[in-house]
Each structure stands twice: as C-alpha cells, then as structure tokens.
Design an enzyme around this catalytic site. Structure first.
Site, PDB file in Angstrom:
ATOM      1  N   CYS A  83      50.253  17.655  27.174  1.00 38.28           N
ATOM      2  CA  CYS A  83      50.556  16.231  26.982  1.00 38.28           C
ATOM      3  C   CYS A  83      51.559  15.743  28.020  1.00 38.28           C
ATOM      4  CB  CYS A  83      51.136  15.993  25.593  1.00 38.28           C
ATOM      5  SG  CYS A  83      49.986  16.289  24.238  1.00 38.28           S
ATOM      6  N   GLN A 283      31.710  15.471  25.581  1.00 37.69           N
ATOM      7  CA  GLN A 283      33.027  14.853  25.642  1.00 37.69           C
ATOM      8  C   GLN A 283      33.888  15.329  24.479  1.00 37.69           C
ATOM      9  OE1 GLN A 283      34.325  13.182  27.991  1.00 37.69           O
ATOM     10  NE2 GLN A 283      32.854  11.858  29.023  1.00 37.69           N
ATOM     11  N   TYR A 312      24.062  12.761  36.788  1.00 35.98           N
ATOM     12  CA  TYR A 312      25.099  13.591  36.164  1.00 35.98           C
ATOM     13  C   TYR A 312      24.967  13.461  34.644  1.00 35.98           C
ATOM     14  CZ  TYR A 312      26.952  12.698  40.870  1.00 35.98           C
ATOM     15  OH  TYR A 312      27.096  12.542  42.227  1.00 35.98           O
ATOM     16  N   CYS A 408      36.055   9.338  35.228  1.00 41.41           N
ATOM     17  CA  CYS A 408      37.205   9.990  34.605  1.00 41.41           C
ATOM     18  C   CYS A 408      38.397  10.038  35.558  1.00 41.41           C
ATOM     19  CB  CYS A 408      36.847  11.392  34.119  1.00 41.41           C
ATOM     20  SG  CYS A 408      36.201  12.489  35.393  1.00 41.41           S
TER      21      CYS A 408
END
Length: 452
Positions: A83, A283, A312, A408
């Site tokens: 994180c 995902q 993709y 992304c």
C-alpha cells in the site's frame, strides 16, 4: 547556499504526489520524493539519496499535518510494499489518482480533457481475489507474507487489509503445516529449500483455490496439508502444486499437479461465468472491474450490428461483455492457454458471436487488415507498457469509428494517445476507475474517435 547532500535534514512542503504515490516537495528547484506524506503537509525530511535532478527522503518530523491524514490501520504500512495511500482519507487518494491521469494526458499526450472524478470503490479493503505470498526463512523465523518495499526481504504478515478473510485463514493453516512438518522454505540465494510461494484465488461465491509453488515435484504429507486447509476454509475447491525449479523471479512454473479437489473455481462478472485456473488472468477487484467494463461499454456505444476487435483479450472477459451488445467480436491474445480459456468461456456462456485468435496483438491486427476486416470499434487493454510502437498505425489503418483504450498506466496511455493523434484519432473522453484502492495504481478508460 543550502547543503543538499545525503543525510541532511530540510523543512519541506508537500505539494502533490508522484506516480508511485510518494509526496512531492521542492528544495531550491530540486524535486524531492517523500513516502507516507500527504499533500499540504510540512515535514522535516532527511535526504537518503541525492542525484543531479532529484532526491529521495524520509520524513523525520511532521510539523503541520493535513486534515486528510488518518491512521493507516496496518502495522506493516510503510515497510510492506503493498500500500502507498493507507495514511490518507480515501477521497484524497482518489483526487491524487485523478490528478495523475490528467497530468499524464496533458504533459505526455498533449491531451486536455475535463475528466470526471475517479470512480472509487464502495469498499476499499478486502478486494483482492488473488494473492501470492512469498515464503522465506529469516532471522526471526518462518515468514509468509509480503516483500518489504524495494527488497526481497519477506515480512511475515498474519493479515492484510487488501486480502479477503479466507486468504488470512488459509495462510495461517499453511504456515502452521510448514512449521509442524518442518518443511523448508526456498532460499533464493542458494537455490535450496522447497516452498517458494503460497498462491490463493478467492471468488465472490466464497470459494477458494490454493496453489503451493515449490522447488520440487512433491510435498511432504500433502493429505495433511489438504485437511488443514479444508478445516480452515471448508469451501476450498482444490489444492494444486506448481513446480518451479528455475532461478527466476517469475512466480509460477509450467508444471501443475492436483493434490486434492479440482484445479479451478468459477467467478461471475457482468452476468457471465468464468472458469479460473491458477494461471488464468483475471482482474483482482471484481466489483470495480464491473464498473470499468460498464464505462468501456458505454464509450463503445454499440447498437448490435458492429464488428468489434478486442486486442489483449486475456480469457475473454471484455470480449464476451462486448459480444452481448455487438454483432461480431474478434479477440486476440498472445497467451495460448488464455485463448483456450476464452473459447471455453464463450461456450459456457452460450455466446456464439465471439471468436478468438492466438498471436501478438499487432500481428493479428495486421493479418485481419490484410483480410479486409474492418471493425467499427476496436478495444485495447494492453499491459502496463502500453501498445507496441507499430500497433497504433496498424489499428488506424483499419479505419474504425471508435477506439476504446483501457489502461493500467496513465503515462503509457498518454504516450499512445499522442501516437493516435498523429494518425487522426483524438482522445475525446476519459474516466478513471480505482481498481486498486490504497495502492498507487489506477485504471483509465479512454475514447478516441476519428477526426472528420
């Protein structure tokens, strides 16, 4: 003149964030990156690394905190590399991610868009449906957890706020089995030892699939491990052994052996059912993926007659969602197993207007162009590195009406948007979607249309 050297301490104001989620400050024109800080704060910062144009530091005293600062709620925050944003309110994190997208598009892509706020998660915790935990024998004993930031030191993590509770219970049972059976952890410096990673996939149905990645073809007392995992998590669907004896940082090897149960579980996404094995790409945040795909479908603006090319495509998640609204969908993916999974997922869901080809995205698109396939809509969802240099030209040559780009990485999206602009396709809409709360990553979906 200010002494700007390693270990010197300076009072700095945090004015924003970089792509890795670090706070950004300025010291006599030099940019300084400081982790675990919040925009608007003032810190005393010790410089830990200095080069000609930038420096990296560590906050040693918080002089003026931001009202956006909160307690991280995790004992490993700041040490674990998982994180980057747990020390701030989620609303500030979303603002930071939105600014990152806007800055990349404007500075790299020369695109000025009025972007709506990033779509945040209803619950920013416990969302990861796949977890890969490295295993190591350290000075403090057996560690099953996560890497310390920018190192290969494994921090023993009894829990993680990003992973679902079944993973926490399975990890505890697995570590207990290793200790009771004296199973050695793999040592990457010597190449000896057995256990490299514990891999867990969890579904929204409450099922779990466990894979043990090992430096060998067998585990001691596998029945005992299966029993322990089933007691910890009664809805376990299977236990799989993955053999990886190579000297590599790649987690999974090529050989799989089912030790108990089956080697897959099922997950639902956009009212479709997908069968996921250990290597399947899916995902990691199901709820937010549905938000992302909803936005992509809206930008595609399908009326049921179009031919859509999906590059993709992975195991066909976006392709099959598109197929529900299009006349024909053609998916392309370079990983053979993913293509097989995509075809099987289409069959399982009764979708007959989607077909899948195995090959490099550019090569498949070029072949289809040679065959005079003319899709009205092209969807791309490339890896973090974005599109290969030749791909935008190939796609523009197919003359689609719309290109939907799912990204992304805002920087590579911006770079590719600039390439498309030179080919007559202009970015006209964009939407950030937070698939990775509490981390620095963010997804963006962008619509490019052909200039008249």
């Amino acid at each position: 003149m200010t002494d700007i050297r390693k270990n010197t301490v300076h009072t700095l104001d945090i004015t924003g964030y970089n792509a890795e989620g670090m706070g950004v400050a300025r010291l006599e024109g030099m940019v300084v990156f400081v982790p675990c800080t919040v925009r608007g704060e003032r810190w005393k910062v010790r410089l830990e690394k200095v080069n000609k144009t930038a420096a990296w530091g560590r906050g040693v005293e918080l002089l003026a905190p931001s009202p956006e600062r909160i307690e991280p709620g995790c004992p490993l925050f700041g040490r674990c590399g998982g994180c980057q944003f747990r020390h701030m309110r989620y609303e500030e994190e979303l603002r930071a991610k939105g600014q990152r997208i806007s800055d990349a598009l404007e500075r790299v892509g020369h695109v000025k868009l009025e972007l709506p706020p990033v779509l945040g998660a209803e619950n920013p915790d416990r969302y990861r449906n796949k977890v890969q935990l490295p295993v190591s024998q350290g000075k403090g004993g057996l560690a099953v957890g996560y890497f310390r930031a920018r190192t290969h030191e494994v921090l023993d993590a009894s829990d993680c706020l990003l992973q679902p509770q079944p993973v926490t219970r399975l990890r505890a049972a697995f570590k207990d089995w290793m200790e009771k059976c004296v199973v050695p952890a793999y040592d990457e410096t010597t190449g000896k030892g057995l256990i490299r990673h514990l891999y867990v996939r969890a579904s929204s149905r409450g099922e779990s699939l466990v894979c043990v990645v090992a430096n060998g073809d067998a585990l001691p007392r596998p029945d005992g491990l299966a029993d322990a995992l089933r007691r910890a998590e009664p809805r376990l669907t299977g236990l799989v052994l993955n053999t990886n004896t190579r000297d590599t940082n790649v987690i999974l090897g090529d050989k799989y052996t089912v030790l108990w149960g089956r080697d897959w579980l099922e997950e639902e996404l956009c009212q479709l059912t997908f069968r996921l094995s250990v290597p399947s790409f899916f995902q990691i945040n199901r709820a937010q993926t549905q938000v992302l795909y909803r936005e992509a479908l809206e930008l595609a603006a399908l009326n049921g007659t179009e031919t859509v090319l999906d590059l993709y495509c992975g195991i066909g998640t976006i392709s099959l969602a598109l197929a529900q609204r299009a006349g024909r969908v053609i998916g392309a993916e370079i990983v053979p197993q993913a293509v097989e999974d995509a075809r099987e997922n289409a069959r399982r869901n009764g979708i007959t207007n989607a077909e899948f080809f195995c090959g490099d995205a550019g090569a498949v698109a070029a072949r289809l162009a040679d065959e005079r396939v003319r899709p009205q809509v092209i969807c791309v969802d490339p890896p973090r590195k974005g599109l290969a240099p030749e791909v935008p030209g190939i796609l523009a040559g197919m003359a689609p009406e719309r290109i939907v780009y799912v990204s992304c990485d805002p920087a590579t999206l911006a770079r590719d948007a600039d390439r498309f602009a030179r080919l007559g396709y202009r970015a006209v809409k964009g939407q950030g979607v937070d698939l990775f709360p509490r981390t620095a990553h963010v997804e963006t979906v962008c619509l490019l249309t052909r200039e008249k």
